[in-house]
Design an enzyme around this catalytic site. Structure first.
Site, PDB file in Angstrom:
ATOM      1  N   ARG A  37       0.822  -1.219   0.000  1.00 46.10           N
ATOM      2  CA  ARG A  37       0.000   0.000   0.000  1.00 46.10           C
ATOM      3  C   ARG A  37       0.854   1.267   0.000  1.00 46.10           C
ATOM      4  NH1 ARG A  37      -5.383  -1.281   3.712  1.00 46.10           N
ATOM      5  NH2 ARG A  37      -6.314  -2.672   2.174  1.00 46.10           N
ATOM      6  N   LYS A 204     -19.037 -16.686   1.697  1.00 39.50           N
ATOM      7  CA  LYS A 204     -20.473 -16.540   1.933  1.00 39.50           C
ATOM      8  C   LYS A 204     -21.203 -15.757   0.854  1.00 39.50           C
ATOM      9  CE  LYS A 204     -20.051 -16.682   6.971  1.00 39.50           C
ATOM     10  NZ  LYS A 204     -20.258 -15.923   8.222  1.00 39.50           N
ATOM     11  N   GLY A 356      -8.520  -7.598  -1.520  1.00 40.48           N
ATOM     12  CA  GLY A 356      -8.753  -8.666  -0.545  1.00 40.48           C
ATOM     13  C   GLY A 356      -8.015  -9.954  -0.853  1.00 40.48           C
ATOM     14  N   GLY A 379     -12.872  -3.868   0.987  1.00 39.42           N
ATOM     15  CA  GLY A 379     -14.235  -3.427   1.304  1.00 39.42           C
ATOM     16  C   GLY A 379     -14.732  -2.367   0.344  1.00 39.42           C
TER      17      GLY A 379
END
Length: 399
Positions: A37, A204, A356, A379
């Site tokens: 980052r 999920k 992610g 996110g």
């Protein structure tokens, strides 16, 4: 979405506030274990310096709930690493406001770089950063002449350090990294070259309901693997053994399959294990023959071939979520083959990794250079793919 960028500003002798996303992982000894980052923000920082601006950098790091958290989440080691990367001193000021910070900024010369302390230290006093406290946003805005937001990782949050500053300063523009995220992810959603293929995975369905719903409106095909696939298989009447299933989402999965009208592809087979364990016995099972005592932990070879076939003709691909438990060698092949298939169509097609775990997988297989864009915000990229307006991007002034 036309937004002003750092190129639109005259930075000479200006105090340039730069919101970066330096939320990097730290080891127990305080050393940085992955500086991706920091490296991603270098083009913007180096541009500000080269244009004669005074670069005032700030970021959050971790979550600050207690005084003890402050000791392990200081930006000091980040400032030291940045100094090494740009081969130039970075003055670290260990506060988020006050005379010491104001004096240090007043002493800056053109081309200097300063970093102040973790913006979330302000959260110990009534969540001022995270709740976009008006007074804090105004104060930080008062420290500079212009504001450059280069932190896509927090673009889905309305914080004082992005939205608050933007609302209280004359010029609020995007840095090169934020611009890239807008161009690639925003461009794929607004005007993709076709065929447009979305690849989704992860554990999920509930984490990605809105992503699936939005992408079904835009994409030509949606490939689904990983743990979330088993809820869809259950919805189709398959027995899935001990595989991960969200029973309360089976009806929703049925609805999504109906809405998809053939766009959703699940493949044909899975690699199973007796247990969630790196050393478990493995088998390849068709969807209609998963035993009661086994669990699916990766997509199978026939599914891999089907997914590769679809990917091979794609012009735009967005990938968010691994196809199996890629952290375990026995169950990494599906994710690896998808990554390789995407690397194969680059640079003729636009290939975007939505941050992610997918980004971690690309790094594991050493394929970072074989993608058009790897998002820095998990996110944020997820909410962008859901079609939501991200506050941090909305707050950047229009061109």
């Amino acid at each position: 979405m036309a937004k002003k960028t750092v190129r639109d500003l005259n930075l000479k002798d200006k105090k340039v506030l730069v919101r970066v996303d330096f939320n990097v992982p730290l080891a127990k000894d305080g050393s940085i274990t992955d500086d991706t980052r920091i490296v991603a923000a270098l083009p913007t920082i180096e541009y500000v310096i080269a244009q004669g601006g005074k670069a005032i950098l700030f970021s959050h790091l971790g979550r600050i709930k207690t005084e003890e958290d402050k000791a392990t989440n200081s930006m000091k080691p980040v400032a030291e690493r940045l100094s090494q990367l740009i081969n130039k001193p970075v003055k670290f000021v260990g506060v988020t406001r006050g005379k010491a910070l104001e004096d240090a900024i007043a002493e800056m010369k053109s081309g200097d770089v300063l970093m102040f302390e973790n913006t979330r230290f302000e959260d110990l006093d009534g969540n001022k950063e995270s709740k976009n406290n008006d007074e804090l946003g105004k104060y930080w805005a008062s420290l500079g002449d212009v504001f450059v937001n280069d932190a896509f990782g927090t673009a889905h949050r309305a914080h004082a350090s992005n939205v608050g500053i933007s609302a209280n300063i004359k010029e609020a523009v995007a840095g090169f990294l934020l611009e890239k995220e807008i161009n690639f992810i925003g461009g794929a959603l607004e005007n993709p070259k076709r065929p447009f293929v979305a690849i989704l995975g992860g554990a999920k369905v509930s984490d990605k309901i809105e992503v699936i719903q939005n992408l079904l409106k835009i994409a030509d095909k949606v490939l689904i693997g990983g743990g979330m696939a088993f809820t869809f298989l259950k919805a189709q009447g398959f027995e899935v053994g001990k595989s991960l299933v969200e029973l309360d989402k089976v009806d929703l999965a049925k609805e999504l399959l109906e809405q998809a009208n053939g766009k959703i592809e699940l493949g044909f087979d899975v690699v199973t294990g007796k247990a969630f364990d790196a050393n478990t016995e493995t088998n390849v099972r068709d969807f209609d023959s998963i035993p009661a005592d086994e669990m699916g932990l990766d997509i199978g070879p026939k599914t891999v071939e089907r997914f590769k076939e679809i990917i091979s003709s794609a012009q735009t691909v967005v990938w968010n979520g691994p196809q199996g438990v890629f952290e375990m060698e026995k169950f990494e092949n599906g994710t690896k083959q998808v990554a390789l298939a995407l690397a194969e169509i680059f640079p003729n097609a636009t290939t975007i990794v939505g941050g992610g775990d997918s980004a971690a997988a690309v790094a594991k297989f050493d394929l970072e250079s074989k993608f058009s864009h790897i998002s820095t915000g998990g996110g944020a990229s997820l909410e962008y793919l859901e079609g939501k307006v991200l506050p941090g991007i909305a707050a950047v002034h229009e061109a």
